[in-house]
Motif scaffolding. Sequence first.
Motif, short mmCIF file in Angstrom:
data_model
loop_
_atom_site.label_atom_id
_atom_site.label_comp_id
_atom_site.label_asym_id
_atom_site.label_seq_id
_atom_site.Cartn_x
_atom_site.Cartn_y
_atom_site.Cartn_z
N SER A 96 0.84 -1.19 0.00
CA SER A 96 0.00 0.00 0.00
C SER A 96 0.88 1.25 0.00
CB SER A 96 -0.91 -0.01 1.22
OG SER A 96 -1.87 1.03 1.15
N ILE B 19 -2.70 7.60 6.19
CA ILE B 19 -2.06 6.38 6.67
C ILE B 19 -3.11 5.36 7.08
CG2 ILE B 19 -0.63 5.42 8.53
CD1 ILE B 19 1.05 7.98 8.37
N ASN C 142 -4.98 -3.69 4.55
CA ASN C 142 -4.29 -4.82 5.17
C ASN C 142 -2.94 -5.11 4.51
OD1 ASN C 142 -4.03 -6.94 7.05
ND2 ASN C 142 -4.82 -8.44 5.59
N LEU D 205 -9.01 1.45 13.25
CA LEU D 205 -7.98 2.31 12.66
C LEU D 205 -8.15 3.77 13.09
CD1 LEU D 205 -7.72 0.75 9.10
CD2 LEU D 205 -6.01 0.67 10.92
N ILE E 77 3.99 -0.63 3.61
CA ILE E 77 3.37 0.66 3.31
C ILE E 77 4.46 1.63 2.87
CG2 ILE E 77 3.47 1.41 5.73
CD1 ILE E 77 0.84 2.94 5.20
N ARG F 285 1.46 -3.06 14.30
CA ARG F 285 0.69 -3.69 13.23
C ARG F 285 1.53 -4.59 12.34
NH1 ARG F 285 -4.32 -1.66 13.76
NH2 ARG F 285 -5.04 -2.92 12.00
N VAL G 229 3.73 -3.91 10.05
CA VAL G 229 3.83 -3.49 8.65
C VAL G 229 5.20 -2.87 8.41
CG1 VAL G 229 2.86 -1.98 6.87
CG2 VAL G 229 1.35 -3.06 8.55
N VAL H 23 3.07 1.83 13.47
CA VAL H 23 2.65 1.07 12.30
C VAL H 23 3.52 -0.18 12.16
CG1 VAL H 23 2.61 1.08 9.76
CG2 VAL H 23 1.63 2.99 11.03
N LEU I 66 -3.66 1.63 5.61
CA LEU I 66 -3.66 0.46 6.48
C LEU I 66 -4.94 -0.36 6.33
CD1 LEU I 66 -2.15 1.94 9.77
CD2 LEU I 66 -1.04 0.35 8.18
#
Length: 271
Positions: free
Chosen positions: A93, A174, A181, A147, A185, A213, A215, A209, A178
Motif C-alpha cells: 500500500s 495512513i 491490510n 484504525l 506501506i 501492526r 507493517v 505502524v 492500512l
Amino acid sequence: MSDEATIDYILRAENLTLRFGGVVSLRDVSVEMRRGEILAVIGPNGAGKTSLFNSLTGVYQPQEGTITFMARDGAPLSVIGKKAHQIAQAGVSRTFQASRLFNALSVFENIKIGAEDHRGIGLVGALVKGPGTRRGEHVSDNLVIELLEFVGLTSEANLIASQLSYGARRRLEIARALATNPEVILLDEPAAGTNPSEKLALAELIRRVRDERGVSVLLIEHDMKLVMSLAERLYVLNFGSVIAEGSPAEIRANPVVIDAYLGSSHEETSA
C-alpha cells in the motif's frame, strides 16, 4: 556481517531502469527492503524517488530490471507488469506526496473506502451498500473503528475530510492505506506541510505502524531530522542512481552524500 541467505527480504528491486523518451528517471537502481524495518529513500528534488515509488506500486513500468514482493504467506510476486490495484491487493500500500483524500466524504467514509476497495467492492459499492456489499460490512466497519483509534481520529470520525488539519489529514491517509491490510506501506513525504508537533506525532505513529501492526515501512522524506530518527537504513538517490546505502550514521558521514545532498544541513542532521 549478516549472511545474505538468512536475511528476510520483503521487497527487492534489482537493476531498475525507467525511461521517459530520452530522459532516464531511474538508472540501474537496486533496493532491498527487509521485513519489519523502517527504510528511507532520500535525495534532492528530481533524484528519482517518486519514480521509484511509482515503479514499486505499478504506476510506472520500468523498461529494465525486476521487482519482487515476498508476502509472508504465498509465492513471491513479480511486480513488473502488474496493475497498481493488483499490487495493492497483494499487500503493498502507499500514500502520495499530494493528498488524495475524498475531501467531500467523512473521515470514516475515507477509511471505509480503503477497506472495501481491498475486498474488490470499490468506491461505488462502498457508498451505495447494495446486497452484495452488505455481507461482511460489519467487518469493515469494525476495522475502520479500530484504525480511527489507532491514528487518533476517533473524535473526528464524522467530520468531512476537508475540515481536518494538515497533520490529521496525513494520519487519515495512513489509516486509509492500512485499511487495505498491507504488509508494506510506502509513505511519500508524509511530513510535508506539517508543523513540529505534528511531525513528532507522525514519527511516533510510523513507529507504531511497524511495531504494533507488523507493517514494514518505506518512506521518502526531505526532513532529515525526522528521517534520521526513524529509519534503520537509508538509500540515497541522485540523478536517478543510488549513490549510497547504509545506516543513518553511515549516511551522515558519507562525503559523497554530504556533497550531493546534505550539504550545509549536515550539522543539523547530526544534532
